[in-house]
Every structure is written in C-alpha cells, then in structure tokens.
Design a protein around this motif. Structure first.
Motif, PDB file in Angstrom:
ATOM      1  N   VAL A 249       0.852  -1.179   0.000  1.00  0.00           N
ATOM      2  CA  VAL A 249       0.000   0.000   0.000  1.00  0.00           C
ATOM      3  C   VAL A 249       0.895   1.239   0.000  1.00  0.00           C
ATOM      4  CG1 VAL A 249      -1.803   1.281   1.216  1.00  0.00           C
ATOM      5  CG2 VAL A 249      -1.706  -1.235   1.404  1.00  0.00           C
ATOM      6  N   GLU A 250       0.599   2.196  -0.858  1.00  0.00           N
ATOM      7  CA  GLU A 250       1.252   3.499  -0.780  1.00  0.00           C
ATOM      8  C   GLU A 250       0.222   4.486  -0.267  1.00  0.00           C
ATOM      9  OE1 GLU A 250       3.241   4.330  -4.461  1.00  0.00           O
ATOM     10  OE2 GLU A 250       4.490   2.520  -4.288  1.00  0.00           O
ATOM     11  N   ILE A 251       0.571   5.221   0.783  1.00  0.00           N
ATOM     12  CA  ILE A 251      -0.417   5.967   1.542  1.00  0.00           C
ATOM     13  C   ILE A 251       0.192   7.243   2.107  1.00  0.00           C
ATOM     14  CG2 ILE A 251       0.120   4.522   3.570  1.00  0.00           C
ATOM     15  CD1 ILE A 251      -2.750   4.878   4.503  1.00  0.00           C
ATOM     16  N   VAL A 252      -0.584   8.326   2.047  1.00  0.00           N
ATOM     17  CA  VAL A 252      -0.200   9.564   2.719  1.00  0.00           C
ATOM     18  C   VAL A 252      -0.874   9.559   4.083  1.00  0.00           C
ATOM     19  CG1 VAL A 252      -0.340  12.077   2.703  1.00  0.00           C
ATOM     20  CG2 VAL A 252       0.101  10.842   0.576  1.00  0.00           C
ATOM     21  N   THR A 253      -0.087   9.523   5.127  1.00  0.00           N
ATOM     22  CA  THR A 253      -0.635   9.481   6.479  1.00  0.00           C
ATOM     23  C   THR A 253      -0.987  10.892   6.948  1.00  0.00           C
ATOM     24  OG1 THR A 253       1.676   9.365   7.216  1.00  0.00           O
ATOM     25  CG2 THR A 253       0.418   7.318   7.195  1.00  0.00           C
ATOM     26  N   GLY A 254      -1.625  10.971   8.109  1.00  0.00           N
ATOM     27  CA  GLY A 254      -2.114  12.251   8.592  1.00  0.00           C
ATOM     28  C   GLY A 254      -1.041  13.273   8.880  1.00  0.00           C
ATOM     29  N   ASP A 255       0.212  12.829   8.992  1.00  0.00           N
ATOM     30  CA  ASP A 255       1.321  13.774   9.179  1.00  0.00           C
ATOM     31  C   ASP A 255       1.853  14.310   7.854  1.00  0.00           C
ATOM     32  OD1 ASP A 255       2.514  11.481   8.233  1.00  0.00           O
ATOM     33  OD2 ASP A 255       3.721  11.108  10.024  1.00  0.00           O
ATOM     34  N   GLY A 256       1.177  13.956   6.746  1.00  0.00           N
ATOM     35  CA  GLY A 256       1.564  14.487   5.441  1.00  0.00           C
ATOM     36  C   GLY A 256       2.695  13.751   4.764  1.00  0.00           C
ATOM     37  N   GLU A 257       3.077  12.582   5.277  1.00  0.00           N
ATOM     38  CA  GLU A 257       4.178  11.809   4.699  1.00  0.00           C
ATOM     39  C   GLU A 257       3.646  10.701   3.799  1.00  0.00           C
ATOM     40  OE1 GLU A 257       7.430  12.471   5.013  1.00  0.00           O
ATOM     41  OE2 GLU A 257       6.870  14.248   6.175  1.00  0.00           O
ATOM     42  N   LEU A 258       4.299  10.512   2.647  1.00  0.00           N
ATOM     43  CA  LEU A 258       3.982   9.401   1.765  1.00  0.00           C
ATOM     44  C   LEU A 258       4.785   8.189   2.219  1.00  0.00           C
ATOM     45  CD1 LEU A 258       2.662   8.160  -0.770  1.00  0.00           C
ATOM     46  CD2 LEU A 258       4.612   9.028  -2.093  1.00  0.00           C
ATOM     47  N   ARG A 259       4.095   7.106   2.511  1.00  0.00           N
ATOM     48  CA  ARG A 259       4.759   5.903   3.017  1.00  0.00           C
ATOM     49  C   ARG A 259       4.341   4.700   2.187  1.00  0.00           C
ATOM     50  NH1 ARG A 259       6.317   7.363   8.379  1.00  0.00           N
ATOM     51  NH2 ARG A 259       5.192   9.222   9.119  1.00  0.00           N
ATOM     52  N   ARG A 260       5.187   3.684   2.218  1.00  0.00           N
ATOM     53  CA  ARG A 260       4.883   2.399   1.586  1.00  0.00           C
ATOM     54  C   ARG A 260       4.774   1.356   2.691  1.00  0.00           C
ATOM     55  NH1 ARG A 260       5.210  -0.291  -3.369  1.00  0.00           N
ATOM     56  NH2 ARG A 260       5.893  -2.482  -3.242  1.00  0.00           N
ATOM     57  N   ALA A 261       3.669   0.650   2.699  1.00  0.00           N
ATOM     58  CA  ALA A 261       3.419  -0.344   3.744  1.00  0.00           C
ATOM     59  C   ALA A 261       3.309  -1.738   3.130  1.00  0.00           C
ATOM     60  CB  ALA A 261       2.136  -0.011   4.495  1.00  0.00           C
ATOM     61  N   THR A 262       4.061  -2.672   3.691  1.00  0.00           N
ATOM     62  CA  THR A 262       4.043  -4.080   3.299  1.00  0.00           C
ATOM     63  C   THR A 262       4.073  -4.907   4.586  1.00  0.00           C
ATOM     64  OG1 THR A 262       6.442  -4.418   3.273  1.00  0.00           O
ATOM     65  CG2 THR A 262       5.457  -3.434   1.281  1.00  0.00           C
ATOM     66  N   PRO A 263       4.066  -6.225   4.491  1.00  0.00           N
ATOM     67  CA  PRO A 263       4.166  -7.006   5.719  1.00  0.00           C
ATOM     68  C   PRO A 263       5.434  -6.729   6.524  1.00  0.00           C
ATOM     69  CG  PRO A 263       3.358  -8.383   3.944  1.00  0.00           C
ATOM     70  CD  PRO A 263       3.762  -7.074   3.326  1.00  0.00           C
ATOM     71  N   THR A 264       6.494  -6.217   5.857  1.00  0.00           N
ATOM     72  CA  THR A 264       7.746  -5.969   6.573  1.00  0.00           C
ATOM     73  C   THR A 264       8.097  -4.487   6.696  1.00  0.00           C
ATOM     74  OG1 THR A 264       8.975  -6.266   4.494  1.00  0.00           O
ATOM     75  CG2 THR A 264       8.717  -8.204   5.928  1.00  0.00           C
ATOM     76  N   GLU A 265       7.515  -3.616   5.844  1.00  0.00           N
ATOM     77  CA  GLU A 265       7.723  -2.170   5.938  1.00  0.00           C
ATOM     78  C   GLU A 265       6.455  -1.547   6.514  1.00  0.00           C
ATOM     79  OE1 GLU A 265       9.426  -0.413   2.158  1.00  0.00           O
ATOM     80  OE2 GLU A 265       8.741  -2.370   1.438  1.00  0.00           O
ATOM     81  N   GLU A 266       6.582  -0.772   7.573  1.00  0.00           N
ATOM     82  CA  GLU A 266       5.418  -0.148   8.203  1.00  0.00           C
ATOM     83  C   GLU A 266       4.313  -1.187   8.436  1.00  0.00           C
ATOM     84  OE1 GLU A 266       5.652   2.865   9.174  1.00  0.00           O
ATOM     85  OE2 GLU A 266       6.845   4.069   7.779  1.00  0.00           O
ATOM     86  N   PRO A 267       4.637  -2.278   9.161  1.00  0.00           N
ATOM     87  CA  PRO A 267       3.669  -3.367   9.302  1.00  0.00           C
ATOM     88  C   PRO A 267       2.370  -2.968  10.003  1.00  0.00           C
ATOM     89  CG  PRO A 267       5.532  -3.675  10.774  1.00  0.00           C
ATOM     90  CD  PRO A 267       5.909  -2.584   9.844  1.00  0.00           C
ATOM     91  N   ASP A 268       2.405  -2.001  10.918  1.00  0.00           N
ATOM     92  CA  ASP A 268       1.171  -1.567  11.565  1.00  0.00           C
ATOM     93  C   ASP A 268       0.233  -0.882  10.574  1.00  0.00           C
ATOM     94  OD1 ASP A 268       1.837  -2.569  14.027  1.00  0.00           O
ATOM     95  OD2 ASP A 268       2.624  -0.678  14.809  1.00  0.00           O
ATOM     96  N   LEU A 269       0.793  -0.082   9.678  1.00  0.00           N
ATOM     97  CA  LEU A 269      -0.017   0.516   8.624  1.00  0.00           C
ATOM     98  C   LEU A 269      -0.594  -0.557   7.710  1.00  0.00           C
ATOM     99  CD1 LEU A 269       1.912   3.678   7.313  1.00  0.00           C
ATOM    100  CD2 LEU A 269      -0.304   3.624   8.472  1.00  0.00           C
ATOM    101  N   PHE A 270       0.228  -1.523   7.338  1.00  0.00           N
ATOM    102  CA  PHE A 270      -0.220  -2.600   6.462  1.00  0.00           C
ATOM    103  C   PHE A 270      -1.368  -3.366   7.110  1.00  0.00           C
ATOM    104  CE2 PHE A 270       0.172  -6.879   4.515  1.00  0.00           C
ATOM    105  CZ  PHE A 270       0.049  -6.513   3.185  1.00  0.00           C
ATOM    106  N   TRP A 271      -1.273  -3.597   8.409  1.00  0.00           N
ATOM    107  CA  TRP A 271      -2.358  -4.266   9.134  1.00  0.00           C
ATOM    108  C   TRP A 271      -3.635  -3.430   9.086  1.00  0.00           C
ATOM    109  CZ3 TRP A 271      -4.819  -2.082  13.378  1.00  0.00           C
ATOM    110  CH2 TRP A 271      -5.789  -2.895  13.997  1.00  0.00           C
ATOM    111  N   GLY A 272      -3.531  -2.149   9.404  1.00  0.00           N
ATOM    112  CA  GLY A 272      -4.717  -1.342   9.594  1.00  0.00           C
ATOM    113  C   GLY A 272      -5.387  -0.856   8.331  1.00  0.00           C
ATOM    114  N   VAL A 273      -4.618  -0.611   7.268  1.00  0.00           N
ATOM    115  CA  VAL A 273      -5.216  -0.141   6.020  1.00  0.00           C
ATOM    116  C   VAL A 273      -6.136  -1.203   5.439  1.00  0.00           C
ATOM    117  CG1 VAL A 273      -4.723   0.523   3.634  1.00  0.00           C
ATOM    118  CG2 VAL A 273      -3.364   1.461   5.492  1.00  0.00           C
ATOM    119  N   ARG A 274      -5.786  -2.455   5.611  1.00  0.00           N
ATOM    120  CA  ARG A 274      -6.594  -3.557   5.076  1.00  0.00           C
ATOM    121  C   ARG A 274      -7.751  -3.847   6.048  1.00  0.00           C
ATOM    122  NH1 ARG A 274      -3.695  -8.174   5.056  1.00  0.00           N
ATOM    123  NH2 ARG A 274      -2.446  -7.311   6.754  1.00  0.00           N
ATOM    124  N   GLY A 275      -8.845  -3.142   5.816  1.00  0.00           N
ATOM    125  CA  GLY A 275     -10.026  -3.271   6.659  1.00  0.00           C
ATOM    126  C   GLY A 275     -10.373  -2.004   7.398  1.00  0.00           C
TER     127      GLY A 275
END
Length: 455
Positions: free
Chosen positions: A158-184
């Motif tokens: 997932v590529e996502i702009v979070t509320g702090d204005g940062e563009l992040r990439r989330a996978t099972p190993t990168e930003e795993p909490d984002l990857f968990w929460g974006v799905r659902g």
C-alpha cells in the motif's frame, strides 16, 4: 483565507476547486446523492505529491482532510474540510505473473479488462464501477468471496499519505502496523494513493441469477436457506427480495414487480455448477434464468447493480445463523405481502474462505459471521418516510440471529456506534493507537474513521 488557498493552488500539479466553481460541484458529488458534501475546497490530485500537499495544508489551517474517488463510499458531508479527490490517480498495470498495481482513482472494470488478456482476474466487488481502493480498504466482499476470500487479504503493498503528510509504503515488513490497519480500516490511517495486489487465474465463471415471481418467495427462500448450508467452496451465493422500478436496464419481467433473485457464482466447470444449482432451479419456475458460463469480465451481471448516481438509504447487519424461523420472520416483514418500501432486501452467504485467517493479519473483523443483511431504499415520495422505520423493523424481526456487527463497506456510515459495529474492541483500540501515531494532529477525522480523543 483566499490567500492561503492560492498558496495551496501553487503547490499542486492538479487542480483546486472552491464552492461556486463548476469543478467543485462535479468532484464533491458522490454516488449517493442523498448526501451532499460541503467541503471548504476540493483538491483534484494528479499524483501522490498533491495528496501530501493537501493533507499538510489541512493540518496547517486546522482543517480535516477527507478523500473521495468514485463517491460510492460517501458517508460524510465533510463540512469545512479539504476533500482530496483521487480520481485522476489512474495508473493500472497488470503483471502477467499474477499481480497488479493500481492508482487510487482506478475502478474495478479497468483492472478486470486489463487482467482478462492474461487469463487473470481481480477479487472485485459486485459492481465493477466501484473504486478499487475504497472497496479493498473496507475488506472487499465480492461475488466469488467464499472461494477466494476477502480482497484485502490479497494486498501486497500500500502506498499511503498518512495524517502527518508523509507518503509511506506499507508491506508485511515495511510499516507493518499501517499494512495491518489499512486492510479493513478504511480511511482511518491515511489517504491511499496506490495498491498492489495478487490476481487469480479465473478467465470464466458459471454465474448469474435466477429470478422468481412473488408467489414463490417463501418456497425459494426456504430452499435457498437449506441448499446454501451445504455448498462447497467453489460456490458463492446471495438472495435478494427486489422491487425494482420501471427504468432503463430493468427487464419488463422484473419492473414494478416483487421478485426474488438468487445470485450464484461457481468457479468450477459448467457441468458441475449446473448440478450444484439444480435444486434451486427446481424450487420453482424462474421468470428469468440468467445463469450461464460468462467471461469473468462480465461479473457485474450477477448482481446487475445500477451504475447511475441516485439517493439511497442503506442499513446493514450480520447474522450468526439463518434458521427456518429467521426465514419466516424475514418473509413476514419484507416478503411480497409485507408492503416493504425497500428496493432491495439482501442476504449474502458468508463463510468458506471468508472465515479463514489471512497470511498477514488485518483489521478485517467478523470473519465468523454466517450471513450479511442489507436493506436499500430510495427516498422518493410517497415511500421516503417509511424506509428508515421499516429497516428498523427488519432488524428487529431478525434480532435473535444478529451478531451486532456490520461490515464497513455495506451501508457506509460514521460515528462511534457505527464504528463499534464494524470492529471488535481490540481491533478498534489498535486502529486508534496506530492513528494517533501517524496522525497526531487528527487531520483524518472525517469519514469512516475511529473516534479519537479531542484534538
């Protein structure tokens, strides 16, 4: 404030629309025209940079930021917020080895058509005109879901702009909490700009719908209840009481009539699918039998959902079971003699692959539910005032079998009570904790997001 909007406009590759602009009206309108969005401005993003600029601007001016692509999930009026419209993020790349990358503005039909050239298919929704991102971040319950599970379980990145204005990439190993929460978690953790997900090798389906007349409603509903309880994983089914108005696209056999639709999707051969469906075909004589072998690209014909914007009022629930007593209760309150104001009263069978634990945990809850319930009414005279009380009566009639839960994508809604139905306490608590970490200023506080402490 006009000067600050001018500053934002200069930072964008895309467009900025203010109230009164022609573009504002076009971008702020969603599929459900019963909800009127009233943001302070709309950013028509052309890239992820525009999304980030819009979120940072919202934070800097004390406003909230919301998102819309196709408008099918519109559940908030976005009063005085910055609405980020992602419809121009239209990247759609299908890889022949079985996965796709799409931008936040892509609709499912684009992916379906691109994948078909390689004998592949995405886990899309019943309406291919729905946007990929909103559908997938809400879990994704589609016409072949009992065979292949939730669409969100197929996400790779997932590529996502979070509320702090940062563009992040989330996978099972990168930003795993984002990857968990974006799905659902819908829009709880940021504005998604792109998704990468696995496809399935499924060029065709044996699928469609059987439509039965009102006098056969009781027989068909009870047969469907019994028949569906023994279906193998290759089958996904739903049943709907329909009262479709005469309008373009509605067959004359259904227009202005009470009918019962039994939807069926079979991922195996036509011969084995026909054998499995035979008990439903024998329940009564269909007024229309539209079940046949179809290309996966025609998957929208199973539900034949309308594609044009309209006002709708939706309510949804989950059922732990659907015994004969529940079928009788539904017939009494929504059957052909009940004078129901609803255009659709639908049951979708869950279970199968939907109940399986994913390879990577996610925020999708209620995997143990047996059925979903959905009522849809169109608030036009003379029935408009009756829709909400009748939906409550349907829920009351089925109350002994309801779980108290709801799926985020069915009947999109906001507020603490709705969110508490969408997520179990542990999941909701974790979503709030992750949101606090990535959105400390509470920019993402509109739409379907967790209720958090005061900003």
């Amino acid at each position: 404030m006009t000067e600050s909007f001018d500053l934002l406009r200069r930072r964008l590759t895309g467009s900025l629309a203010l109230p009164g602009d022609t573009l504002y009206a076009a971008l702020a309108t969603g599929y459900n025209v019963a909800i009127t969005a009233k943001p302070a401005a709309v950013v028509e993003a052309r890239d992820a940079h525009d999304v980030a600029e819009a979120v940072r601007f919202a934070a800097g001016t004390g406003r909230a930021a919301g998102v819309q692509a196709t408008g099918h999930g519109l559940a908030d009026t976005y009063d005085d917020a910055i609405l980020v419209h992602t419809g121009r993020l239209d990247e759609c790349v299908v890889h022949p080895d079985g996965w796709a990358r799409v931008g936040a503005g892509v609709r499912w039909q684009q992916v379906i058509d691109a994948a078909a050239a390689h004998g592949l298919a995405p886990l899309c929704g019943a309406a291919p005109g729905v946007g990929v991102v909103g559908y997938t971040t809400g879990g994704g319950l589609g016409p072949v879901a009992r065979t292949f599970g939730w669409a969100s379980d197929r996400v790779r990145a997932v590529e996502i702009v979070t509320g702090d204005g940062e563009l992040r990439r989330a996978t099972p190993t990168e930003e795993p909490d984002l990857f968990w929460g974006v799905r659902g978690g819908k829009g709880a953790l940021g504005i998604v700009t792109a998704l990468e997900f696995d496809l399935i090798p499924q060029p065709t389906l044996y699928a469609g719908a059987l439509y039965f007349a009102a006098p056969d409603a009781s027989t068909v509903l009870h047969r469907w209840r019994e028949w569906s309880s023994a279906l193998p994983l290759e089958a996904t089914t739903s049943l709907a009481f329909l009262q479709l108005p005469p309008m373009p696209g509605v067959p004359p056999q259904l227009a202005g009539q009470f009918t019962v639709a039994v939807r069926f999707a079979w991922t195996g051969s036509e011969e084995s699918g026909a054998a499995v469906l035979a008990p439903m075909r024998a329940a009564a004589t269909p007024v229309i039998d539209a079940v046949q072998t179809i290309p996966y690209a025609a998957i929208g014909m199973i539900h034949s959902d309308p594609s044009d914007p309209m006002p709708v009022i939706e309510e949804t629930d989950l059922l732990a079971s659907f015994p004969a007593e529940a079928a009788d209760a539904l017939l009494a309150v929504a059957g052909p003699d009940a004078r129901s104001p609803q255009v659709i009263v639908e049951l979708r069978q869950l279970g199968g692959a939907l109940a399986a634990e994913p390879a990577h945990p996610s925020a999708v809850c209620h995997r143990d539910a047996a059925f979903s319930l959905l009522t849809i009414g169109v608030p036009v005279p003379p029935i408009a005032a009756a829709i909400v009380p009748h939906a409550a009566a349907v829920r009351a009639a089925l109350d002994p079998w309801l779980t108290g839960g709801a799926l985020p994508n069915l009947s999109a809604g906001t507020g603490a009570a709705r969110l508490a139905r969408s997520y179990d306490p542990a999941t909701l608590s974790r979503l709030v904790e992750v949101a606090e970490r990535y959105d400390p200023s509470h920019v993402l506080r509109v739409g379907q997001v967790p209720v958090r402490r005061a900003a």
